[in-house]
Structure formats: C-alpha cells, structure tokens
Design a protein around this motif. Structure first.
Motif, mmCIF file in Angstrom:
data_model
loop_
_atom_site.group_PDB
_atom_site.id
_atom_site.type_symbol
_atom_site.label_atom_id
_atom_site.label_comp_id
_atom_site.label_asym_id
_atom_site.label_seq_id
_atom_site.Cartn_x
_atom_site.Cartn_y
_atom_site.Cartn_z
ATOM 1 N N PHE A 164 0.829 -1.205 0.000
ATOM 2 C CA PHE A 164 0.000 0.000 0.000
ATOM 3 C C PHE A 164 0.863 1.254 0.000
ATOM 4 N N SER A 165 1.980 1.220 0.705
ATOM 5 C CA SER A 165 2.850 2.394 0.821
ATOM 6 C C SER A 165 3.519 2.770 -0.494
ATOM 7 N N ALA A 166 3.544 1.859 -1.464
ATOM 8 C CA ALA A 166 4.195 2.133 -2.748
ATOM 9 C C ALA A 166 3.237 2.714 -3.780
ATOM 10 N N LEU A 167 1.982 2.921 -3.418
ATOM 11 C CA LEU A 167 0.986 3.386 -4.367
ATOM 12 C C LEU A 167 0.981 4.902 -4.467
ATOM 13 N N SER A 168 0.457 5.393 -5.575
ATOM 14 C CA SER A 168 0.236 6.828 -5.720
ATOM 15 C C SER A 168 -0.952 7.241 -4.853
ATOM 16 N N GLY A 169 -1.147 8.553 -4.716
ATOM 17 C CA GLY A 169 -2.264 9.042 -3.911
ATOM 18 C C GLY A 169 -3.609 8.586 -4.440
ATOM 19 N N GLY A 170 -3.782 8.626 -5.753
ATOM 20 C CA GLY A 170 -5.042 8.203 -6.343
ATOM 21 C C GLY A 170 -5.271 6.711 -6.189
ATOM 22 N N GLU A 171 -4.200 5.918 -6.319
ATOM 23 C CA GLU A 171 -4.328 4.473 -6.133
ATOM 24 C C GLU A 171 -4.697 4.147 -4.686
ATOM 25 N N ARG A 172 -4.088 4.839 -3.748
ATOM 26 C CA ARG A 172 -4.417 4.620 -2.331
ATOM 27 C C ARG A 172 -5.887 4.953 -2.068
ATOM 28 N N ALA A 173 -6.353 6.025 -2.686
ATOM 29 C CA ALA A 173 -7.749 6.415 -2.473
ATOM 30 C C ALA A 173 -8.698 5.330 -2.962
ATOM 31 N N ARG A 174 -8.382 4.718 -4.086
ATOM 32 C CA ARG A 174 -9.254 3.661 -4.610
ATOM 33 C C ARG A 174 -9.179 2.393 -3.763
ATOM 34 N N VAL A 175 -7.999 2.081 -3.243
ATOM 35 C CA VAL A 175 -7.876 0.923 -2.351
ATOM 36 C C VAL A 175 -8.680 1.164 -1.075
ATOM 37 N N ALA A 176 -8.597 2.381 -0.542
ATOM 38 C CA ALA A 176 -9.365 2.705 0.661
ATOM 39 C C ALA A 176 -10.862 2.579 0.398
ATOM 40 N N LEU A 177 -11.299 2.996 -0.772
ATOM 41 C CA LEU A 177 -12.705 2.833 -1.119
ATOM 42 C C LEU A 177 -13.071 1.359 -1.259
ATOM 43 N N ALA A 178 -12.176 0.559 -1.825
ATOM 44 C CA ALA A 178 -12.434 -0.877 -1.939
ATOM 45 C C ALA A 178 -12.615 -1.505 -0.561
ATOM 46 N N ARG A 179 -11.817 -1.067 0.407
ATOM 47 C CA ARG A 179 -11.984 -1.569 1.775
ATOM 48 C C ARG A 179 -13.376 -1.268 2.305
ATOM 49 N N VAL A 180 -13.861 -0.049 2.052
ATOM 50 C CA VAL A 180 -15.195 0.348 2.501
ATOM 51 C C VAL A 180 -16.268 -0.497 1.816
ATOM 52 N N LEU A 181 -16.125 -0.718 0.517
ATOM 53 C CA LEU A 181 -17.113 -1.522 -0.204
ATOM 54 C C LEU A 181 -17.105 -2.969 0.282
ATOM 55 N N ALA A 182 -15.920 -3.500 0.578
ATOM 56 C CA ALA A 182 -15.833 -4.881 1.049
ATOM 57 C C ALA A 182 -16.526 -5.063 2.393
ATOM 58 N N GLN A 183 -16.634 -4.004 3.146
ATOM 59 C CA GLN A 183 -17.291 -4.094 4.456
ATOM 60 C C GLN A 183 -18.776 -4.414 4.324
ATOM 61 N N ARG A 184 -19.367 -4.048 3.220
ATOM 62 C CA ARG A 184 -20.769 -4.346 2.916
ATOM 63 C C ARG A 184 -21.712 -3.891 4.026
ATOM 64 N N ALA A 185 -21.492 -2.678 4.483
ATOM 65 C CA ALA A 185 -22.411 -2.052 5.435
ATOM 66 C C ALA A 185 -23.474 -1.295 4.641
ATOM 67 N N PRO A 186 -24.678 -1.155 5.175
ATOM 68 C CA PRO A 186 -25.755 -0.505 4.418
ATOM 69 C C PRO A 186 -25.694 1.021 4.417
ATOM 70 N N LEU A 187 -24.775 1.606 5.189
ATOM 71 C CA LEU A 187 -24.617 3.056 5.239
ATOM 72 C C LEU A 187 -23.166 3.370 4.924
ATOM 73 N N LEU A 188 -22.926 4.092 3.822
ATOM 74 C CA LEU A 188 -21.579 4.454 3.393
ATOM 75 C C LEU A 188 -21.385 5.945 3.599
ATOM 76 N N LEU A 189 -20.307 6.311 4.284
ATOM 77 C CA LEU A 189 -19.990 7.699 4.600
ATOM 78 C C LEU A 189 -18.608 8.003 4.029
ATOM 79 N N LEU A 190 -18.568 8.773 2.952
ATOM 80 C CA LEU A 190 -17.351 8.963 2.165
ATOM 81 C C LEU A 190 -16.927 10.430 2.193
ATOM 82 N N ASP A 191 -15.728 10.685 2.691
ATOM 83 C CA ASP A 191 -15.230 12.050 2.826
ATOM 84 C C ASP A 191 -14.271 12.378 1.686
ATOM 85 N N GLU A 192 -14.729 13.179 0.750
ATOM 86 C CA GLU A 192 -13.952 13.609 -0.414
ATOM 87 C C GLU A 192 -13.296 12.430 -1.139
#
Length: 286
Positions: A164-192
C-alpha cells in the motif's frame, strides 16, 4: 452473552460474548442516519450549529460547501465518530452512543479524507481489513468474494500484491474505497473520495455511489465538485459556517444567487447542451 458447554469443565456452562447481529435489510426511504439539532464544538468553537439532516436508504446525499463549512464534521457526527455537544445523532433509529463499536461496524462504513498505514501491507490485505466486522460470523464465508468484487469494482485488482505504501495518492484512495465496499455495510460515509482522482476515476467513484444506492444502501459523500454532485446525487445539503443553507434535489438547491453567496464567488448554473443536466461553473471574465 450466550451460554456454551466447556469441554474442560465436564459440561458446565460458561458465558461467552455474543457476536453482534447485522441489521435487517432496509426498505427504500428508511432513515439509516440522522442528525437532529446537532451542535459540535472543536477547540471550544462551534463547527456545527443546529444541523438537521436525514440519510435515507436508496439515496445519495452529497454534502457540499466551502472549506471550513462543517462538511467533514457532519460526516463524522453521522458516523458516530465525532460527539455532539447538543442535539442527537441516530444510526439505524438508535442514538449513536447506544451502539457498540462492533455493532456500528456492521451498520456503517467510513472513508476518511486520507488513508495511511504504518506497515507495508499488500493491497489485497488492506481491502480485506474491511471484512473484520464479519469475522467469526455466518457471513465470514463471503470474505473472498467481497474482497474480489470490491477490488474489481474500484479497478485495483491489478496491483493486489503491491505494498500500500508504494501506491500513488489516487491508487491509495481507490484501495481505501475498496476496503469500505468490502465491508458491505448498508450506510456508506465517504469524505472527499474523488479528491486525489483523475477524471476517469472520479466518474467511477460516483457511479459506484449510485450503484450502491440503487442496491438499497444509503450513501453520504462530501464533494467539492458541484457538477459531480448535480450529476449523481439525489439530494444535496449546502453547508455554510456550520449550518445548512439549503437542502433538496440538485435542481432545487443549485441556484446561482445562493451558490454565489455561499462560496463568495460568482457562479453560473447552466443546462448541459446535450443532456440538459445541470452544470455549475465559476463565472469568469476572460
């Protein structure tokens, strides 16, 4: 707590913690989070002052407004991460403070503005962290499928083994979003979620927000791009100085006079020449 037989105590019962139960499926329009007369103080200064907002299943709610307006603070309050000095925040119908951390993790997933890790975890492991709330439960069997789907949807599967530390800022942002999607919670709260992304991936993220809403989730997203909010949000809440200046459908709320006043910058709201969708652009004398 639940009672189970212990193999080492001749069948005597012992108490073990019960795993929290996931929420039942929400119906379209159900309120999954709400703030009522919420006031938040940071450093003794009011950052939110008397805010009311409801987050409904099946909708994308965009929080917009200038820097310092209170968007991220409101998102944090709805996530039960930022305490309210006054008023009440409810998550799935109950005051936020009445939920335990494991219970909250099954009900809402939060994407912060920035994602950082102290250790060089591979991308796939970072995404799998989103499955932690389900460990030991019946839906733990979904882990591999949930991780694979989230990585595919955010287009990060191609570098699953990279640190993860070797990724660009945009790549890290997408990985972080993937983590949120994998959680499969019914309420998603996304900050920028689009802040570090190129044009293609900005559109990808907002399409994912719309897809999750169509599937029945509630999505709250903090955005600076008003055109993205107009294109993808069902409702927008315009914040100014810790209060909500307007809330409603983009066509109702995105008024030239209101936005020009809120942002202290003249703007124009125009129909797209092909689709008729709203375009919000600065008024430039060039």
């Amino acid at each position: 707590m639940r009672a189970v037989k212990s193999p080492n105590t001749r069948g005597l019962l012992r108490l073990v913690p019960s795993r929290p139960l996931p929420p039942p499926p929400a119906a379209p329009g159900d309120v999954l989070a709400e703030a009522e007369a919420v006031r938040v103080l940071l450093g003794g200064r009011p950052v939110l002052d008397g805010v009311d907002v409801r987050v409904r299943a099946g909708e994308v709610l965009a929080l917009v407004g200038p820097n310092g307006a209170g968007k991220s603070t409101l998102l944090g309050a709805l996530a039960a991460d930022v305490p309210a000095a006054e008023g009440v925040v409810r998550v799935h119908g109950r005051p936020a403070g009445e939920w335990s951390a494991p219970e909250l993790a099954l009900r809402r997933a939060v994407l912060p503005q920035s994602a950082s890790l102290s250790f060089p975890f591979p991308v796939a492991e970072v995404v799998r962290m989103g499955r932690a709330p389900w460990a030991g439960g019946e839906r733990e069997a979904e882990d591999d499928a949930a991780v694979a789907e989230a990585m595919a949807r955010t287009e990060v599967a191609g570098f699953a083994g990279r640190p993860f530390s070797a990724l660009s800022g945009g790549e890290r942002a997408r990985v972080a979003l993937a983590r949120v999607l994998a959680q499969r919670a019914p309420l998603l709260l996304l900050d920028e979620p689009t802040a570090a992304l190129d044009l293609r991936h900005q559109e990808l993220v907002l399409r994912l927000c719309r897809e999750r809403a169509r599937a029945g989730d509630a999505v709250v997203v903090v955005l600076h791009d008003l055109a993205l909010a107009a294109a993808y949000a069902d409702r927008v809440a315009v914040l100014r100085a810790g209060r909500i200046a307007a809330e409603g459908a983009p066509a109702e709320v995105f008024d030239e006079d209101l936005l020009s006043e809120v942002y202290d910058q003249p703007v124009e709201v125009l129909p797209h020449p092909r689709t008729g969708a709203l375009l919000v652009v600065p008024r430039r004398e060039v």
